[in-house]
Design a protein around this motif. Structure first.
Motif, mmCIF file in Angstrom:
data_model
loop_
_atom_site.group_PDB
_atom_site.id
_atom_site.type_symbol
_atom_site.label_atom_id
_atom_site.label_comp_id
_atom_site.label_asym_id
_atom_site.label_seq_id
_atom_site.Cartn_x
_atom_site.Cartn_y
_atom_site.Cartn_z
ATOM 1 N N UNK A 226 0.806 -1.223 0.000
ATOM 2 C CA UNK A 226 0.000 0.000 0.000
ATOM 3 C C UNK A 226 0.841 1.277 0.000
ATOM 4 N N UNK A 227 2.082 1.155 -0.469
ATOM 5 C CA UNK A 227 2.969 2.330 -0.450
ATOM 6 C C UNK A 227 2.562 3.342 -1.518
ATOM 7 N N UNK A 228 2.493 4.597 -1.104
ATOM 8 C CA UNK A 228 2.196 5.653 -2.092
ATOM 9 C C UNK A 228 3.250 6.737 -2.100
ATOM 10 N N UNK A 229 4.007 6.835 -1.005
ATOM 11 C CA UNK A 229 5.000 7.903 -0.885
ATOM 12 C C UNK A 229 6.132 7.734 -1.915
ATOM 13 N N UNK A 230 6.821 8.823 -2.187
ATOM 14 C CA UNK A 230 7.980 8.730 -3.086
ATOM 15 C C UNK A 230 9.276 8.839 -2.304
ATOM 16 N N UNK A 231 9.160 8.912 -0.986
ATOM 17 C CA UNK A 231 10.359 9.006 -0.160
ATOM 18 C C UNK A 231 10.738 7.606 0.337
ATOM 19 N N UNK A 232 11.949 7.122 -0.014
ATOM 20 C CA UNK A 232 12.302 5.737 0.306
ATOM 21 C C UNK A 232 12.261 5.411 1.805
ATOM 22 N N UNK A 233 12.723 6.331 2.657
ATOM 23 C CA UNK A 233 12.726 6.027 4.094
ATOM 24 C C UNK A 233 11.310 6.017 4.667
ATOM 25 N N UNK A 234 10.470 6.894 4.128
ATOM 26 C CA UNK A 234 9.068 6.881 4.519
ATOM 27 C C UNK A 234 8.433 5.562 4.036
ATOM 28 N N UNK A 235 8.812 5.169 2.838
ATOM 29 C CA UNK A 235 8.278 3.919 2.285
ATOM 30 C C UNK A 235 8.670 2.741 3.178
ATOM 31 N N UNK A 236 9.903 2.761 3.698
ATOM 32 C CA UNK A 236 10.338 1.676 4.585
ATOM 33 C C UNK A 236 9.483 1.653 5.852
ATOM 34 N N UNK A 237 9.159 2.832 6.347
ATOM 35 C CA UNK A 237 8.271 2.885 7.525
ATOM 36 C C UNK A 237 6.888 2.335 7.162
ATOM 37 N N UNK A 238 6.456 2.613 5.948
ATOM 38 C CA UNK A 238 5.151 2.080 5.517
ATOM 39 C C UNK A 238 5.172 0.553 5.406
ATOM 40 N N UNK A 239 6.324 0.023 4.986
ATOM 41 C CA UNK A 239 6.453 -1.447 4.943
ATOM 42 C C UNK A 239 6.333 -1.978 6.368
ATOM 43 N N UNK A 240 7.036 -1.330 7.289
ATOM 44 C CA UNK A 240 7.000 -1.765 8.699
ATOM 45 C C UNK A 240 5.559 -1.746 9.227
ATOM 46 N N UNK A 241 4.874 -0.673 8.887
ATOM 47 C CA UNK A 241 3.486 -0.515 9.328
ATOM 48 C C UNK A 241 2.606 -1.614 8.726
ATOM 49 N N UNK A 242 2.726 -1.770 7.406
ATOM 50 C CA UNK A 242 1.866 -2.723 6.701
ATOM 51 C C UNK A 242 2.084 -4.142 7.203
ATOM 52 N N UNK A 243 3.351 -4.475 7.570
ATOM 53 C CA UNK A 243 3.633 -5.845 7.993
ATOM 54 C C UNK A 243 3.761 -5.982 9.511
ATOM 55 N N UNK A 244 3.286 -4.957 10.224
ATOM 56 C CA UNK A 244 3.325 -4.963 11.694
ATOM 57 C C UNK A 244 4.702 -5.288 12.258
ATOM 58 N N UNK A 245 5.727 -4.623 11.709
ATOM 59 C CA UNK A 245 7.071 -4.785 12.276
ATOM 60 C C UNK A 245 7.204 -3.737 13.377
ATOM 61 N N UNK A 246 7.018 -4.181 14.609
ATOM 62 C CA UNK A 246 6.997 -3.228 15.722
ATOM 63 C C UNK A 246 7.991 -3.615 16.813
ATOM 64 N N UNK A 247 8.562 -2.596 17.408
ATOM 65 C CA UNK A 247 9.425 -2.809 18.566
ATOM 66 C C UNK A 247 8.571 -2.612 19.819
#
Ligand code: G4P
Length: 284
Positions: A226-247
């Motif tokens: 579901x990534x829409x951003x064009x910023x790679x680091x923001x996109x990585x955070x979106x991957x974390x969010x989408x796949x519930x990668x949480x600390x």
């Protein structure tokens, strides 16, 4: 990002390959269909001078089919015999045998003139680490073939596998190392996992991959995460969010997301993606 390449046993492997190449008529070179040029070592052209040549675009199941076609045409134009294959499933391997005859036509003709009939073509497989050499040898040789045993002149440990009356294959592949002056190519080899990535910062690597994907395969990213951003680091955070990668404390675990993204890409879960594009006619 600075990628260093430490070729541990490079000189030794190259020397061994030089010896093996003397024994053969035909080189079967595996390249990764996702990075067809970057996954070659240009020394092969010198090493395999005067030999029949076949290039296999391996892992073509992971690469974008449009570019598989384009790369096939590109290599053909350069005078190589080329087949796209999937060494894991065996797709395309049947086409190799007829091509061997074609690639070695001159040798077969030379033999015939000297009265040597039906001498099998001898071949070896070469390629960079992880390109699929062992998988290919196993699939291609299958179970039906016989090992012909050590013969004088063959590097210790090497054996000829008799595939049929007309073709023998050295059981040990020749290992080449990728040679890249260009960090961009280094990155692409790191994306596909051909460079030991323990020495690489995974988050940085994942961000570089995201940068490329946002530019060329945005749809794949959108569909999977579901990534829409064009910023790679923001996109990585979106991957974390989408796949519930949480600390702990619900902070996003971008390191875990980086590994997940790289795994998804390498296993084809992100879709069929090519990382290197052939130049259009007329371009350099
Ligand atoms: P190498 O001898 O050149 O170093 O490569 P090797 O055959 O060990 O293959 C490296 C990895 O690439 C293996 O996966 C292998 O299954 C995979 N592979 C080889 N050819 C293909 C192909 O055409 N398509 C795809 N999708 N994969 C291919 P692995 O994860 O390291 O091992 P495994 O899980 O298959 O056991």
């Amino acid at each position: 990002m600075n990628i260093q390449w430490y070729p541990g046993h490079m000189t030794k492997a190259k020397r061994a390959m030089k010896e093996d190449i003397k024994l053969i008529d035909l080189v079967i070179e595996l390249v990764d269909a996702r990075v067809p040029l970057g996954s070659r070592n240009p020394d092969i052209d010198e090493l395999a001078k005067n030999k029949g040549r076949i290039i296999l675009l391996n892992k073509s199941d992971l690469a974008d089919e449009r570019y598989n076609e384009k790369w096939t045409a590109w290599f053909q134009e350069k005078g190589f015999h080329v087949i796209k294959v999937n060494a894991r499933s065996g797709m395309g391997l049947k086409q190799i045998q007829p091509l061997v005859q074609e690639a070695c036509r001159e040798k077969i003709e030379r033999d015939r003139k000297r009265g040597i009939l039906n001498r099998p073509v001898r071949t070896m497989v070469v390629g960079i680490p992880n390109v699929g050499k062992s998988t290919f040898i196993n699939s291609f040789a299958g179970k039906a073939c016989t090992k012909t045993g050590n013969k004088p002149g063959v590097t210790k440990g090497n054996q000829w596998i008799r595939l049929n009356k007309t073709l023998e294959l050295l059981d040990t592949p020749g290992i080449l190392w990728p040679r890249f002056e260009d960090q961009e190519v280094g990155l692409k080899l790191a994306f596909i996992g051909s460079i030991n990535d323990e020495i690489i910062d995974k988050e940085e690597l994942a961000a570089e991959l995201l940068k490329f994907l946002i530019k060329h395969y945005g749809r794949n990213l959108n569909e999977r995460y579901g990534i829409e951003t064009e910023d790679p680091y923001e996109a990585l955070r979106e991957v974390a969010q989408a796949r519930s990668c949480l600390l702990k404390g619900n902070e996003l675990d971008t390191k875990k997301a980086a590994n997940l993204l790289l795994d998804d890409f390498r296993s084809g879960k992100l879709g069929r993606i090519t990382l290197e594009f052939p130049e259009a006619p007329g371009e350099k």
